[in-house]
Scaffold this motif. Sequence first.
Motif, mmCIF file in Angstrom:
data_model
loop_
_atom_site.group_PDB
_atom_site.id
_atom_site.type_symbol
_atom_site.label_atom_id
_atom_site.label_comp_id
_atom_site.label_asym_id
_atom_site.label_seq_id
_atom_site.Cartn_x
_atom_site.Cartn_y
_atom_site.Cartn_z
ATOM 1 N N ARG A 75 0.934 -1.385 -0.022
ATOM 2 C CA ARG A 75 -0.095 0.178 0.029
ATOM 3 C C ARG A 75 0.868 1.281 0.054
ATOM 4 N N ASP A 83 3.864 1.480 -1.145
ATOM 5 C CA ASP A 83 4.529 1.877 -2.503
ATOM 6 C C ASP A 83 3.609 2.114 -3.476
ATOM 7 N N ILE A 84 2.256 1.808 -3.399
ATOM 8 C CA ILE A 84 1.239 2.442 -4.445
ATOM 9 C C ILE A 84 0.881 3.912 -4.261
ATOM 10 N N ASN A 85 0.848 4.137 -2.835
ATOM 11 C CA ASN A 85 0.571 5.582 -2.695
ATOM 12 C C ASN A 85 1.834 6.365 -3.098
ATOM 13 N N ASN A 86 2.922 5.722 -2.871
ATOM 14 C CA ASN A 86 4.222 6.749 -3.289
ATOM 15 C C ASN A 86 4.368 6.886 -4.776
ATOM 16 N N ALA A 87 3.713 5.959 -5.458
ATOM 17 C CA ALA A 87 3.832 6.040 -7.016
ATOM 18 C C ALA A 87 2.553 6.885 -7.400
ATOM 19 N N ASN A 88 1.418 6.917 -6.572
ATOM 20 C CA ASN A 88 0.458 7.904 -7.128
ATOM 21 C C ASN A 88 0.793 9.460 -6.781
ATOM 22 N N VAL A 89 1.676 9.595 -5.831
ATOM 23 C CA VAL A 89 2.336 11.056 -5.379
ATOM 24 C C VAL A 89 3.224 11.275 -6.608
ATOM 25 N N GLN A 90 4.227 10.737 -7.000
ATOM 26 C CA GLN A 90 5.123 10.891 -8.019
ATOM 27 C C GLN A 90 4.511 11.043 -9.332
ATOM 28 N N ARG A 91 3.229 10.299 -9.701
ATOM 29 C CA ARG A 91 2.800 10.492 -10.831
ATOM 30 C C ARG A 91 1.883 11.714 -10.975
ATOM 31 N N ARG A 92 1.376 12.376 -9.659
ATOM 32 C CA ARG A 92 0.761 13.525 -9.636
ATOM 33 C C ARG A 92 1.681 14.718 -9.932
ATOM 34 N N ASN A 93 2.729 14.607 -9.294
ATOM 35 C CA ASN A 93 4.018 15.701 -9.252
ATOM 36 C C ASN A 93 4.432 15.743 -10.777
#
Length: 435
Positions: free
Chosen positions: A22, A24-34
Amino acid sequence: MVEEEELRSFMFLMTYMLLKRRRDINNANVQRRNEIQRRVRHRQYFLQRQRRMLMMMIAGNMPSNARIRTRPWVSTPRTDWWERVVMTEFQPSDWLDKFRMSQETFFYLCDKLRPRLARQDTCFRLALPVEKRVAVALWRLASNIEYRTISTLFGVGKSTVCRCVRDMCHAIVALLSSAYLRTPDEQELEDSAQLFLSRFGFPHCVAAVATLHTAIISPSNNASDYANPAGWLSVLSQVAVNGRGQFWDVCASFPGGTDPADILQNSSLWATAAEGGLSPATLPIFMGKPLRYVLLGETCYPLQSWLMNAYPEEKGRGASHVALTESQQLFNQQITRALQVSEEALLRLRARWQCLSKRNDCGLDVVPTMILACCILHNICESHGDAFKVEWQMEVSESESPQPSHKQLLSTSLDQSHAEDVRNLFCDYFELQNN
């Protein structure tokens, strides 16, 4: 026992793996939004840069004689027009022509409205300065031109122009009404009475009541209610003007077909005046008698002991026709002369803020607030001594929406006998002055 230990270890391992997944998924979403936000900012930057280069190429290809004849702030559609031209090259006459007020009054207004209009920068764009927001709104109120024209001039979006107008009008009403649109105190009432006497020769009077029609687009509901006596759609406002030609009471937002007498009888002005709130505790003396200060109004308003209007030109018809006496005719002449203060004030108001003299295409939820804001701005400009140009009045006289006239009120007032006594007292005064 051993099996329970193994099961507990297995459950702990699975919980850890799920939590790690979970995270890792949140970190990936934050990087994608940035990354998306970074690309949007870069795209906006390059589009703005490309637009600037295109405008520079167009300006460079213009004929030299055209560049010499045209003022630079008229033909240069750049986003920095406000900072580059208005703040550095505008002369006092330019401030007066474009914003209908002096530069000193403009910055005074900005300081007063800053608590409500200041905005914070975001990660996407810089917030518009308060001065630019006020300038956009004033340009609209003064000229009534389309939003897209102001949008091109200031380099902002059309929705931003609309929001600036709405926010500034609400801020003016919220922050400045208590100082520039309020019931006068005893000293101000006495000063207004002295001005009516010295300027118009009408004693014991503190204000004139009048109506203002503002043309609007056809509303979606009950459009017939907004048709005024002249036949066009409008919003009707009631104003009270003191001896200085400034507004101290404004009642807006009524359909144009409303009877002015109904507006007056349901307004706070009626309640205040009927209870004696427009006179000091110790009544001033007039013609040897203690008498409350009076207001002046047109014949569309009911005659009251505190509200004087002119005698009807005909008291009857046919055999019952009675001509006005000499003192009554003299009274009508004097009250007509004194009512010029409200006519001049409304003319200056509509000339300075042409959103009130031309058809206003704003929504009905904005128009009443805009009328109140313009009246407050009028008082600010008048109290600060800002110049008023005669050519502005010429534009109003040629406007598409001349003010309609209301019919004379035929119904009698509740205190008709006492009101007639007060009006007769003024007739005696003018007769004495005439003799």
